[in-house]
Write a protein that holds these residues in place. Structure first.
Motif, short mmCIF file in Angstrom:
data_model
loop_
_atom_site.label_atom_id
_atom_site.label_comp_id
_atom_site.label_asym_id
_atom_site.label_seq_id
_atom_site.Cartn_x
_atom_site.Cartn_y
_atom_site.Cartn_z
N ASP A 61 0.83 -1.20 0.00
CA ASP A 61 0.00 0.00 0.00
C ASP A 61 0.87 1.26 0.00
O ASP A 61 0.57 2.25 -0.68
N ILE A 62 1.93 1.24 0.81
CA ILE A 62 2.80 2.41 0.89
C ILE A 62 3.44 2.70 -0.47
O ILE A 62 3.46 3.84 -0.94
N ALA A 116 15.23 1.26 -5.00
CA ALA A 116 15.46 1.53 -3.57
C ALA A 116 15.26 3.01 -3.26
O ALA A 116 14.63 3.36 -2.25
N ALA A 117 15.77 3.90 -4.13
CA ALA A 117 15.62 5.33 -3.88
C ALA A 117 14.16 5.73 -3.90
O ALA A 117 13.70 6.53 -3.05
N ALA A 122 9.16 7.00 -0.82
CA ALA A 122 7.78 6.67 -0.47
C ALA A 122 7.64 6.41 1.02
O ALA A 122 6.67 6.83 1.66
N LEU A 123 8.63 5.72 1.59
CA LEU A 123 8.59 5.45 3.04
C LEU A 123 8.72 6.75 3.83
O LEU A 123 8.06 6.92 4.87
N ALA A 124 9.57 7.66 3.36
CA ALA A 124 9.71 8.94 4.05
C ALA A 124 8.41 9.73 3.99
O ALA A 124 8.00 10.35 4.98
N ALA A 127 6.04 8.11 6.40
CA ALA A 127 6.39 8.44 7.79
C ALA A 127 5.97 9.87 8.14
O ALA A 127 5.43 10.13 9.23
N GLU A 128 6.20 10.79 7.21
CA GLU A 128 5.81 12.19 7.44
C GLU A 128 4.29 12.30 7.59
O GLU A 128 3.80 13.01 8.48
N GLN A 129 3.56 11.58 6.74
CA GLN A 129 2.10 11.63 6.82
C GLN A 129 1.60 11.04 8.13
O GLN A 129 0.66 11.55 8.74
#
Length: 224
Positions: A61-62, A116-117, A122-124, A127-129
């Motif tokens: 999903d992320i 990976a980048a 997307a993970l950042a 995390a911010e959201q």
């Protein structure tokens, strides 16, 4: 490529990833993205928006929310390869991976690195959201807690005011009842005392009148 992997596996330096084995050719839609390693992610955003305590991260999903395109050689696959070569020193491991990259024209080291980048980005963003969502929830919770505290103070204050008023009513009623009781008891006592005095007086007068008969005899009845 396959020969090199076989050599490394026989040397005990790597355990081949099943994903690296050639898969039978299957028909694909012309619109499908290249690469058979990457499973199309679930596009639902509900898990990201409402992830609760104790639930694992739904990376599909992320990455879907981050619009990560399928990669010819996903970063996770390279991570598994690096892990399989962990017995090698870093320089030898890097040389072996570069050799594999050069021997296989179906992928390039830039593919997993770009994947990976994109996934790190997307993970950042996720995390911010999540942090923003938490801040919003904290603010909302604080507002609700303050509302609960204000309502509690109001209700408890009203109840205590009513209790004070009821206690005043009880006090007035006790005083009134005590006064009425004292009045009734005083009236009864006065009546009892008055009756006792009258009875004593009647008894005294009766005795005096009866004494006349003792002194002068019983009166005769007049004859007609």
């Amino acid at each position: 490529m396959k020969g090199m992997l076989d050599f490394l596996e026989k040397a005990g330096l790597v355990k081949k990833d099943p994903a690296t084995e050639p898969a039978p050719a299957v028909p694909r839609d012309t619109d499908s993205a290249p690469g058979s390693d990457h499973v199309a992610p679930n596009t639902s955003t509900a898990a990201v928006a409402t992830a609760g305590a104790g639930l694992p991260l739904n990376l599909d999903d992320i990455y879907a929310n981050g619009r990560i395109a399928p990669s010819l050689y996903p970063a996770e696959r390279l991570l598994r390869l690096v892990d399989g070569l962990s017995a090698m020193d870093e320089a030898t491991r890097l040389m072996a991976i570069k050799a594999m990259d050069a021997a296989d024209e179906s992928w390039s080291i830039e593919d997993p690195l770009a994947d990976a980048a994109a996934k790190v980005k997307a993970l950042a963003a996720y995390a911010e959201q999540r942090q923003l969502n938490l801040l919003a929830l904290e603010a909302e919770s604080q507002t609700r807690l303050e509302a609960v505290a204000a309502r509690q103070a109001q209700v408890v204050g009203d109840i205590r005011k009513q209790i004070t008023e009821l206690e005043a009513l009880v006090s007035r009623e006790l005083t009134r009842a005590a006064q009425e009781t004292a009045t009734q008891e005083a009236t009864l006592k006065a009546a009892q005392d008055q009756t006792a005095r009258e009875l004593d007086e009647i008894s005294r007068i009766s005795q005096q009148l009866q004494g006349l008969a003792v002194q002068f005899g019983t009166p005769t009845t007049p004859q007609e």
